[in-house]
Structure formats: C-alpha cells, structure tokens
Design a protein around this motif. Structure first.
Motif, PDB file in Angstrom:
ATOM      1  N   UNK A 257      31.987 -14.561 -35.666  1.00 35.52           N
ATOM      2  CA  UNK A 257      30.677 -14.706 -35.023  1.00 35.52           C
ATOM      3  C   UNK A 257      29.826 -13.461 -35.248  1.00 35.52           C
ATOM      4  N   UNK A 258      30.469 -12.300 -35.311  1.00 34.10           N
ATOM      5  CA  UNK A 258      29.739 -11.077 -35.581  1.00 34.10           C
ATOM      6  C   UNK A 258      29.110 -11.057 -36.958  1.00 34.10           C
ATOM      7  N   UNK A 259      29.619 -11.900 -37.851  1.00 31.98           N
ATOM      8  CA  UNK A 259      29.059 -11.999 -39.196  1.00 31.98           C
ATOM      9  C   UNK A 259      28.041 -13.127 -39.307  1.00 31.98           C
ATOM     10  N   UNK A 260      27.690 -13.729 -38.177  1.00 35.06           N
ATOM     11  CA  UNK A 260      26.627 -14.726 -38.177  1.00 35.06           C
ATOM     12  C   UNK A 260      27.069 -16.163 -38.062  1.00 35.06           C
ATOM     13  N   UNK A 261      28.367 -16.431 -37.988  1.00 31.33           N
ATOM     14  CA  UNK A 261      28.818 -17.814 -37.862  1.00 31.33           C
ATOM     15  C   UNK A 261      28.617 -18.303 -36.430  1.00 31.33           C
ATOM     16  N   UNK A 262      28.324 -19.601 -36.237  1.00 29.16           N
ATOM     17  CA  UNK A 262      28.172 -20.131 -34.883  1.00 29.16           C
ATOM     18  C   UNK A 262      29.513 -20.187 -34.160  1.00 29.16           C
ATOM     19  N   UNK A 263      29.519 -19.806 -32.896  1.00 33.92           N
ATOM     20  CA  UNK A 263      30.733 -19.862 -32.089  1.00 33.92           C
ATOM     21  C   UNK A 263      30.895 -21.279 -31.549  1.00 33.92           C
ATOM     22  N   UNK A 264      31.966 -21.960 -31.961  1.00 28.65           N
ATOM     23  CA  UNK A 264      32.194 -23.360 -31.616  1.00 28.65           C
ATOM     24  C   UNK A 264      33.380 -23.448 -30.663  1.00 28.65           C
ATOM     25  N   UNK A 265      33.198 -24.142 -29.549  1.00 31.63           N
ATOM     26  CA  UNK A 265      34.264 -24.349 -28.580  1.00 31.63           C
ATOM     27  C   UNK A 265      34.765 -25.779 -28.731  1.00 31.63           C
ATOM     28  N   UNK A 266      35.985 -25.943 -29.228  1.00 31.44           N
ATOM     29  CA  UNK A 266      36.579 -27.261 -29.428  1.00 31.44           C
ATOM     30  C   UNK A 266      37.576 -27.550 -28.309  1.00 31.44           C
ATOM     31  N   UNK A 267      38.206 -28.717 -28.389  1.00 28.86           N
ATOM     32  CA  UNK A 267      39.081 -29.133 -27.284  1.00 28.86           C
ATOM     33  C   UNK A 267      40.483 -28.578 -27.405  1.00 28.86           C
ATOM     34  N   UNK A 268      41.036 -28.532 -28.630  1.00 27.92           N
ATOM     35  CA  UNK A 268      42.440 -28.156 -28.755  1.00 27.92           C
ATOM     36  C   UNK A 268      42.747 -27.345 -29.988  1.00 27.92           C
ATOM     37  N   UNK A 269      44.042 -27.009 -30.132  1.00 28.84           N
ATOM     38  CA  UNK A 269      44.504 -26.159 -31.219  1.00 28.84           C
ATOM     39  C   UNK A 269      44.177 -26.749 -32.590  1.00 28.84           C
ATOM     40  N   UNK A 270      44.505 -28.029 -32.813  1.00 31.35           N
ATOM     41  CA  UNK A 270      44.304 -28.622 -34.125  1.00 31.35           C
ATOM     42  C   UNK A 270      42.824 -28.658 -34.500  1.00 31.35           C
ATOM     43  N   UNK A 271      41.959 -28.860 -33.534  1.00 27.94           N
ATOM     44  CA  UNK A 271      40.519 -28.832 -33.818  1.00 27.94           C
ATOM     45  C   UNK A 271      40.096 -27.449 -34.301  1.00 27.94           C
ATOM     46  N   UNK A 272      40.571 -26.407 -33.611  1.00 28.67           N
ATOM     47  CA  UNK A 272      40.229 -25.038 -34.006  1.00 28.67           C
ATOM     48  C   UNK A 272      40.741 -24.743 -35.406  1.00 28.67           C
ATOM     49  N   UNK A 273      41.974 -25.129 -35.685  1.00 26.53           N
ATOM     50  CA  UNK A 273      42.574 -24.853 -36.992  1.00 26.53           C
ATOM     51  C   UNK A 273      41.825 -25.603 -38.091  1.00 26.53           C
ATOM     52  N   UNK A 274      41.480 -26.868 -37.839  1.00 29.22           N
ATOM     53  CA  UNK A 274      40.736 -27.649 -38.832  1.00 29.22           C
ATOM     54  C   UNK A 274      39.356 -27.045 -39.074  1.00 29.22           C
ATOM     55  N   UNK A 275      38.694 -26.617 -38.018  1.00 31.47           N
ATOM     56  CA  UNK A 275      37.379 -25.999 -38.164  1.00 31.47           C
ATOM     57  C   UNK A 275      37.468 -24.716 -38.980  1.00 31.47           C
ATOM     58  N   UNK A 276      38.454 -23.868 -38.663  1.00 27.52           N
ATOM     59  CA  UNK A 276      38.597 -22.599 -39.376  1.00 27.52           C
ATOM     60  C   UNK A 276      38.902 -22.838 -40.849  1.00 27.52           C
ATOM     61  N   UNK A 277      39.770 -23.803 -41.143  1.00 28.78           N
ATOM     62  CA  UNK A 277      40.115 -24.095 -42.536  1.00 28.78           C
ATOM     63  C   UNK A 277      38.907 -24.619 -43.310  1.00 28.78           C
ATOM     64  N   UNK A 278      37.987 -25.302 -42.606  1.00 32.63           N
ATOM     65  CA  UNK A 278      36.800 -25.851 -43.259  1.00 32.63           C
ATOM     66  C   UNK A 278      35.668 -24.837 -43.370  1.00 32.63           C
ATOM     67  N   UNK A 279      35.905 -23.606 -42.915  1.00 23.99           N
ATOM     68  CA  UNK A 279      34.886 -22.570 -43.045  1.00 23.99           C
ATOM     69  C   UNK A 279      34.183 -22.207 -41.753  1.00 23.99           C
ATOM     70  N   UNK A 280      34.471 -22.931 -40.661  1.00 23.80           N
ATOM     71  CA  UNK A 280      33.866 -22.617 -39.358  1.00 23.80           C
ATOM     72  C   UNK A 280      34.852 -21.725 -38.599  1.00 23.80           C
ATOM     73  N   UNK A 281      34.908 -20.459 -38.997  1.00 26.59           N
ATOM     74  CA  UNK A 281      35.973 -19.580 -38.531  1.00 26.59           C
ATOM     75  C   UNK A 281      35.766 -19.089 -37.106  1.00 26.59           C
ATOM     76  N   UNK A 282      34.562 -19.187 -36.593  1.00 28.22           N
ATOM     77  CA  UNK A 282      34.294 -18.756 -35.215  1.00 28.22           C
ATOM     78  C   UNK A 282      34.538 -19.923 -34.265  1.00 28.22           C
ATOM     79  N   UNK A 283      35.768 -20.426 -34.247  1.00 29.10           N
ATOM     80  CA  UNK A 283      36.128 -21.572 -33.409  1.00 29.10           C
ATOM     81  C   UNK A 283      37.189 -21.157 -32.405  1.00 29.10           C
ATOM     82  N   UNK A 284      37.029 -21.611 -31.165  1.00 33.68           N
ATOM     83  CA  UNK A 284      37.982 -21.309 -30.098  1.00 33.68           C
ATOM     84  C   UNK A 284      38.245 -22.574 -29.299  1.00 33.68           C
ATOM     85  N   UNK A 285      39.251 -22.509 -28.425  1.00 35.78           N
ATOM     86  CA  UNK A 285      39.559 -23.642 -27.547  1.00 35.78           C
ATOM     87  C   UNK A 285      40.159 -23.122 -26.255  1.00 35.78           C
ATOM     88  N   UNK A 286      39.900 -23.813 -25.126  1.00 39.87           N
ATOM     89  CA  UNK A 286      40.593 -23.466 -23.885  1.00 39.87           C
ATOM     90  C   UNK A 286      42.069 -23.797 -24.018  1.00 39.87           C
TER      91      UNK A 286
END
Length: 668
Positions: free
Chosen positions: A259-288
């Motif tokens: 996110x510090x490099x300009x990527x949007x911070x995305x809050x997903x639902x679970x682990x697999x969503x975060x991992x899929x987002x990061x692998x697709x280039x959306x590296x600023x992904x987190x989940x509760x």
C-alpha cells in the motif's frame, strides 16, 4: 511495565540517527535533502503522496509531515510504522543498536519471556507443517491447491503447510524436539485431555496458513479442513498470549508495504481470497482472522490508507457482512478517514472472480467501489415501498438514526446534504436549500466500569484512605487569575488540559475514559498526540512510566507546559486522590461537550440565518442548547461525592471558565 532510565533512552537516541531508522521506510529526495545539515526529505510513509513533504531533522531528532501533520521522534516513528507499543518500539531499536535492555520487573519479564518462547514454538510448527505438505499424506491437499491455481512461489511466500490426518502426529514430532506439552498448549497448537479423550493436535487433516504480525512473528495459524464433513471448514488458533484475533489482520505486514507503493488496500473475507489477490498482483490484501471486522482492525487499516476497500462477496451474506462493517465504522469516520465497498458479481468471491475472469475483472470491481453512504442508502430503500406518509416518515426516522451516529460535525453535515438529495430523487420532489437531515450526534453514553483507586500512583504527598479532595484556600481566586494564555487559550482548551492532565497523573483511570480518548475531538495538536499516547499505553502503568512515554512521544517541553498550567496545578486532578480526579474528569467532559454543543448549534443557526432559513425551530434549538449547557454547569449528582465536594467542583469550574482572556496560565 518498568520505568526505563533516562540515560538508557538518551544513549539509544545517540546510537541510532532518526534518518537511519526512517530510511528503511522511505526513499529520500536527494535533490531536496541536505545530508551535511541532517536535513532529510521524502514522500510521507503515513499517507499516499508523490511530493517530498515529509521532513526529518536529525539534529533535533524529530520528523514532521507538512501534508498530514504526522510528527514525533524515533520511538514514535517505530510505534506508528510497526504498530507496536512504546516498550516494544524501544526493544526493536535496542536490538538494532546492539544494546541490552535494562533489567525488568520480574512479572513483566516473565510475561515477555513467555511470548518469546511461544513464538519460538510457533516457528517450529511452521517448519513442520511446511514439510508435511511435501509428503504422500498431503497429495489431496496439493491437488486442492493446484485446483485453486496457487503457484509454488505463492505457496512458499505464504508458508502454506499441512497437518496430517492423525490425532497426535504434531505432538509426537514436537516431543522429539524436546518441546513440552504446556508450551504447545500455550501456543494454541494442542488440546489437553478431556472427557476421556487423550491430548491431541489442534489442527488435524487441514491445510495450514501461518499468521504473522506486523513484526513478522508467527502468532497463530488458520486451518482449512480437507474432510468435507468437518464441523468447521476453517479453524483458527484460540486466544493466546501471542494471538489476539481482533487486533491482527492476515498479511498486514506485506500489505502495508504494498500500500505504501500506491496499491489499494483490499479487505477480503478469508485466507484464500487474500492469497489469490496477492498472486494476481493485488498485494495490499488483508483479511480478518475468523471474526467480523473489529474497531481495532479498522484503526489498523486507517493507519495504512485513508480509504480501505472492503471486498464484498456477491451474495446476501456478503452484503450483510459489508453492512456490519459500515455500521461499525459510522461513528469513527471523519474527513479523510472512511471506507469504500467493492461489490463482486453475485455468487463470486475474489478468488472465484480472478480464476474465472482474470485480474482485469477484479480491477474493474475495485475501480467501481461504492461509498459507504451508497451501501447504507441501499439498505434503507431497496425493495421497499414509500407510497404513504407513514412509510416516508419511517424512512426519515431511520435515516436520521444513521446520521446521528456520525460524530464528526462537518462530515455529518455533508452526509445530511447527500441524503437530502437522494431523498428528493426518490420522492420526485425539488431539493430545498436547507438539508432536512442535519441532526446532532447522539449523546455519548457514560462508561459502566468499576474503578478501584490505587494510592501508589500518588507521588506528590502521602495518601490517606478515604481522604477526599478539597480546594486550597485560594483556589477560587487563583483559578480566576489563571486566565487564557496570551489570548490563545480558550475555555475549551482549559477543560481539555484538565482532562488530559488528570489521565496523565492517574493512569489507572484511562480504561474508564477510553471512549473519550477514542472519540474525542481535541483543539490542539499537542492534545491530539497526548490523547493517542494515553490510548496506546499498556494497562497498569504508573504515573512515572506514563511521563516517560509522553516525553518520548511529544517532547519534554510540551508535557511540562501542560502540567505547569496554574489551573491544572490547583485542580482536583492534581491535588486530589483518584476518586476526586475521576469526578473532575467527568465534570470537565460534561461541561466541554455542553459548550461545544451550544457553539455548534449557534454556528449552524448563523449559517441558516444567512441562507434565509431561520425559523422557530432554530430558536428552539438554541434555547435547548442553552438549557443543556446550564444543566451541565450544575454540581454533578454522584453517590461518591459529598455536597461540599459538589459545590467545590462547581466553584472551581465557574471560576476557571469565567476567567477573562489575556492572562498567563503557566506557573514557572
């Protein structure tokens, strides 16, 4: 928590330059920087920008951002960027400087040592689970991960592992390493014997996702069941000394860097969503971590970016989850601090969408994210009929209830204007100039907590059990002489100073006034920083330890200026015991809110008058605001205060607030 020697902190400051510490998080603008003078400039690490408005003064040891006004010293910088407390920040810096920490209080040392040992256990578990993923027993797990499209690089990056289908395989492996059962149980990795069942592994026949905090420590695990008939599809570590699921986010450390490099911070639902987002280039992904988003997690997200994107699954459950987050955030939002909601196609989560339609489809969803008001408006109106006055009135009532929860007055007014516009569109009527829904916020509820005063926090004079505060003989005349400093201190600031000084001198009261510190609006930058430091301080601090933290956070001069104010020095928060300070802070808070409410009503009435919208309702609102302020000035009815004390408090505040401007309040 122990009190650190001043010599230790000074030595630590001397060994580590602020620019060296900050330099790990920023890219210096060498055209603007003057290294010889210790004058460094860079884009701010606390908010997204391209210009170099973040200034580090190595000689003075302070930083300041001319864009977002972030400021502090080396300890404050580590606290903010690493999301740690003061003592943890000192430990990090001491480790970098090669300085051993001073001897600790035995209980604090024992607690810290336990967390260190538990972290060593979880690291051993990470290694073991990762090895199991390469075994024959994990063939189904590998096939599942391949089906989900995860590459070997992604598996390694997220340290994904496997727990075999055996009740004690992990326990036996750790016993061979000499790790005792109580440490495995303390780390949340083992379940003790119960109901006739032997002790067993917590994670059995599951794909394992290690969870790391912002410092990089493995604090817990999540496990996805391979058995479709398992009671829980996902299982998380229980609460441990390391793992607090409501105060951490999956992948936050790497997401913050992205996110510090300009990527949007995305809050997903679970682990697999975060991992899929990061692998697709959306590296600023987190989940509760297996729970709904908490207020603490929202604050963590806002430290990274002012408008995190909440990615909602395209089903009814996803919409409900989004609305829960919106309702939680509503009292917390302010200018430059909100949420946006990215609604996925029906039946899709981020992982599904990326695998089916590719990263571009996900990018389009994120780019089309809706405002929080859009989501709330949809809830109140979608699928409903407003074909009668009663139904329209019900909608108005519900909308006012939503607006009333917004504490920021300016933001509430803008929301009200937008709601008025949407309402006019819905009903097909002309939009009037004056917003219909500009309502004051709901009055704050008083915390319902039990407080036991601790005399150990009193340093200025001996404390006698049962002793109550009484004003000194010259209190009234002294307070009246303690006027507004050179015309720059308002009555509101005087009350703020009394409140903050009371919490500094009586740290045991901080827990009782957490709501005030979290939701309060302060009139000076110094007050904002003091409030944040008080809120972030660990429970159980003594006054001396609190002073150390505040000196490191805001500087000695600002702290001494606050505590040297004459009206602070003669107040119950300084001269009284814990009970007197508690009553004083409550009264000051009540009076401050009443003054601000009246000022707000007056200001809005003046605006309405200029717009030609003055009416009887405006007059009534002003009268009611005046009544509330008058009521707030009366002595407080409290079972722990005598009539004499109530009168003393009232006299003190009356004399304080009646002081004319222009006199000095600082006693050197």
């Amino acid at each position: 928590m122990m009190r650190l020697p001043d010599s230790f902190l000074d030595d630590l400051r001397n060994r580590l330059s602020l620019s060296a510490v900050v330099g790990r998080k920023v890219t210096w603008d060498m055209k603007k920087t003057n290294q010889a003078k210790g004058d460094w400039w860079a884009p701010c690490p606390f908010h997204q920008e391209k210009s170099a408005s973040f200034h580090v003064d190595d000689q003075k040891g302070f930083y300041y951002c001319f864009g977002c006004q972030a400021k502090g010293n080396v300890f404050g910088f580590v606290q903010e960027t690493e999301n740690v407390g003061f003592m943890e920040a000192v430990e990090i810096l001491a480790g970098e400087a090669g300085m051993p920490m001073p001897a600790r209080d035995p209980k604090a040392a024992e607690k810290s040592d336990l967390r260190t040992r538990l972290a060593e256990v979880t690291e051993e578990a990470v290694k073991w689970f990762r090895l199991q993923l390469a075994t024959g027993a994990a063939s189904d797990a590998r096939a599942y991960l391949d089906l989900r499209g995860l590459t070997r690089e992604t598996l390694n990056r997220f340290e994904i592992g496997f727990a075999p289908d055996a009740s004690d395989a992990f326990l036996r492996a750790m016993a061979d390493k000499g790790i005792p059962f109580d440490m495995l149980e303390g780390a949340g990795l083992a379940v003790p014997a119960e109901d006739g069942r032997a002790a067993r592994d917590r994670f059995i026949h599951r794909i394992i996702f290690p969870i790391r905090d912002v410092r990089g420590r493995c604090i817990g695990f999540g496990g996805r069941a391979m058995n479709p008939n398992a009671k829980a599809k996902y299982l998380n570590s229980p609460e441990t000394p390391l793992f607090d699921k409501g105060s951490n986010l999956y992948n936050l450390r790497d997401a913050r860097a992205a996110a510090g490099k300009g990527q949007p911070l995305v809050v997903a639902e679970g682990y697999m969503d975060v991992i899929a987002l990061a692998q697709a280039g959306f590296e600023a992904a987190v989940a509760p971590l297996g729970t709904a988003v908490t207020e603490r997690q929202l604050q963590m997200l806002w430290r990274v970016t002012p408008e995190p994107l909440i990615a909602l699954d395209g089903d009814a459950a996803g919409q409900r989850a989004g609305l829960r987050v919106a309702d939680l955030a509503l009292p917390l939002i302010e200018a430059g601090q909100s949420l946006r909601f990215a609604v996925l196609p029906e039946g899709k989560d981020p992982d599904d969408l990326i695998r089916d339609a590719g990263p571009r489809a996900m990018r389009a969803v994120l780019d089309d994210a809706k405002s929080m008001l859009s989501l709330l408006w949809k809830r109140e109106t979608e699928g409903k009929s407003f074909d009668s006055p009663e139904r329209r009135a019900m909608l108005d009532r519900d909308l006012r209830a939503v607006l009333r929860r917004i504490k920021d007055a300016s933001l509430r007014r803008h929301y009200a204007e937008e709601v008025a516009r949407l309402r006019a569109e819905l009903f097909g009527i002309p939009l009037t100039r004056a917003p219909v829904f500009d309502v004051p916020p709901a009055p704050p509820t008083e915390p319902d907590r039990v407080f036991v005063p601790n005399p150990a926090y009193r340093r200025d004079r001996p404390w006698t059990p049962g002793q109550k505060w009484k004003p000194p003989a010259q209190a009234t005349t002294t307070a009246r002489a303690s006027a507004l400093a050179s015309g720059s201190t308002t009555p509101d600031l005087l009350l703020e100073q009394v409140i903050l000084a009371g919490l500094i001198r009586h740290p045991e009261l901080i827990a009782e006034f957490t709501d005030l510190l979290e939701g309060g609006t302060w009139g000076q930058d110094e007050h904002v920083w003091i409030g944040q430091a008080l809120l972030a301080a660990d429970a159980g601090l003594e006054m001396g330890e609190m002073l150390d933290i505040l000196e490191a956070r805001i500087g000695t001069e600002a702290l001494e200026t606050l505590l040297a104010q004459r009206h602070v020095r003669i107040s119950p928060v300084t001269r009284g015991d814990g009970d007197a300070a508690r009553l004083c802070i409550r009264d000051a808070t009540t009076r401050l809110e009443a003054r601000r409410a009246k000022a707000r009503e007056t200001r809005e009435a003046e605006e309405d008058f200029e717009d030609g919208a003055a009416d009887e309702a405006m007059t009534w609102r002003l009268a009611e605001a005046g009544k509330r302020q008058t009521a707030a000035m009366r002595p407080r009815e409290d079972d722990t205060a005598t009539g004499e004390e109530e009168t003393s408090f009232a006299d003190y505040y009356d004399s304080l607030l009646a002081t004319p401007a222009g006199k000095s309040t600082t006693e050197k």
